[in-house]
Design an enzyme around this catalytic site. Structure first.
Site, PDB file in Angstrom:
ATOM      1  CE  LYS A 118      29.677  37.191  35.514  1.00  0.00           C
ATOM      2  NZ  LYS A 118      30.090  38.449  36.155  1.00  0.00           N
ATOM      3  CE  LYS A 211      35.049  29.999  41.625  1.00  0.00           C
ATOM      4  NZ  LYS A 211      35.592  31.088  40.783  1.00  0.00           N
ATOM      5  CE  LYS A 214      26.258  36.626  43.397  1.00  0.00           C
ATOM      6  NZ  LYS A 214      24.887  36.608  42.874  1.00  0.00           N
TER       7      LYS A 214
END
Ligand code: TRP
Length: 350
Positions: A118, A211, A214
């Site tokens: 991240k 995957k 969003k």
């Protein structure tokens, strides 16, 4: 042995809940209600660990918090029998995080792979909160002395950290813990992960090796929980496939990630095995299978979308569910904080 084990899990209100969140987490949460005392938390404090450009700012955060709550209820989580609340309403999450910050070692956090992903290349510019994210997660779980934590594979390392923190706290304060009546010294339990299997790992409709997410640019890559029947149908018809018909054995899916993903989605939604799906559709036209997939998707998801829409239109009700859940969660959390403060040696009003 009824209802002794406590389940805790959290979902971040970062927008666009999709089929991956539903099959990977929420369906499992719904099931666990039959065998455990469950606490499901909308982790709004975790949501703000990346900049507002990621979480959308205050209005979005509030909207997304209500939307996750609505998704929980619409999917069949019973907020009266179990507890549904948002994290920031309970001060204990932040308080216990501070104590755990003094237990966890920098070396432990430096190993967290999700932080590295991240934070990316510009690590100096990541928030301290993003770095501390796994410690807050440990506090979430241990504040309720939860024993079982349903999470996806990607959270396994964070759960191991929670276990290490519980163990080091129990060690560091061993004498004090025994002095406060825990003869075995086991104050915080070791939370067990309940890893949701790869069968419920939902992949992108545009690329079966990634995957469902969003953050993927194309909305056609995912089925959102708020999509209506027509949108679901359109996205499935457009979903990437290969030119072969479906195989009749699971082995034949091994090198075909997109076909494998669609078969997996069908199986999960219909509550059957992939082999069952192939028995019915193997050898046939892909388009026939897609039509059947549209049918199960719409049958399962359209009522949830409709109920979510109804709930989101009634924020007063959704907020009252969160306040009621927080009031009940606080009963447990306050008890943990009182005992924990006594163990640590913090003076408090009695
Ligand atoms: N980190 C989890 C995720 O992104 C969310 C989460 C926060 C959580 N606190 C938790 C999950 C406690 C389980 C238990 O999926």
């Amino acid at each position: 042995m009824a209802f002794v084990e406590r389940v805790f899990s959290g979902v971040q209100p970062t927008g666009n809940l999709h089929l991956g969140n539903y099959l990977g987490a929420i369906v499992n949460f719904v099931k666990m209600q039959q065998t455990h005392n469950c606490i499901y938390c909308v982790v709004d404090m975790h949501a703000i660990t990346q900049g507002p450009e990621v979480w959308g700012g205050p209005a979005e955060l509030a909207r997304n918090t209500r939307e996750v709550t609505a998704a929980f209820i619409a999917s069949g989580i019973d907020p009266k029998k179990h507890i549904v609340f948002n994290q920031s309403q309970i001060a204990g999450h932040a308080e216990l995080t501070w104590i755990f910050n003094c237990i966890a070692r920098i070396g432990w956090l430096n190993r967290m792979t999700q932080f590295k992903e991240k934070a990316g290349k510009d690590r100096e510019n990541a928030s301290v909160g993003l770095y501390d994210y796994p410690v807050l997660m440990a506090a979430d779980i241990l504040l309720y002395r939860a024993t079982h934590v349903p999470v996806g594979e990607d959270q396994k390392q964070h759960l191991e950290l929670s276990r290490d923190i519980a163990q080091k706290f129990n060690n560091d304060f061993g004498d004090s813990i025994r002095g406060h009546g825990f003869a075995d010294g086991l104050y915080f339990p070791q939370p067990e992960p309940l890893i949701t299997g790869p069968a419920t790992r939902v992949m992108s409709l545009r690329d079966g090796t990634k995957k469902m997410s969003k953050s993927e640019a194309s909305d056609n890559s995912r089925i959102n929980l708020t999509d209506d029947a027509d949108t679901i149908a359109q996205k499935i018809r457009k979903a990437k496939t290969d030119p072969e018909p479906l195989p009749s054995e699971e082995k034949g899916l091994e090198t075909r990630p997109e076909a494998d993903n669609l078969v997996g989605i069908y199986a999960a939604l219909a509550g059957v095995t992939k082999q069952d799906v192939l028995k019915e559709f193997g050898g046939g036209q892909f388009s026939n299978f897609k039509n059947a997939l549209v049918e199960v998707c719409v049958a399962k998801l359209a009522p949830i979308a409709a109920e979510m829409k109804r709930l989101v239109a009634d924020p007063g009700y959704v907020d009252s569910v969160l306040v009621d859940g927080a009031n009940r969660a606080r009963g447990i959390a306050d008890e943990t904080m009182r005992m924990t403060k006594d163990i640590v040696g913090f003076i408090r009003q009695r």
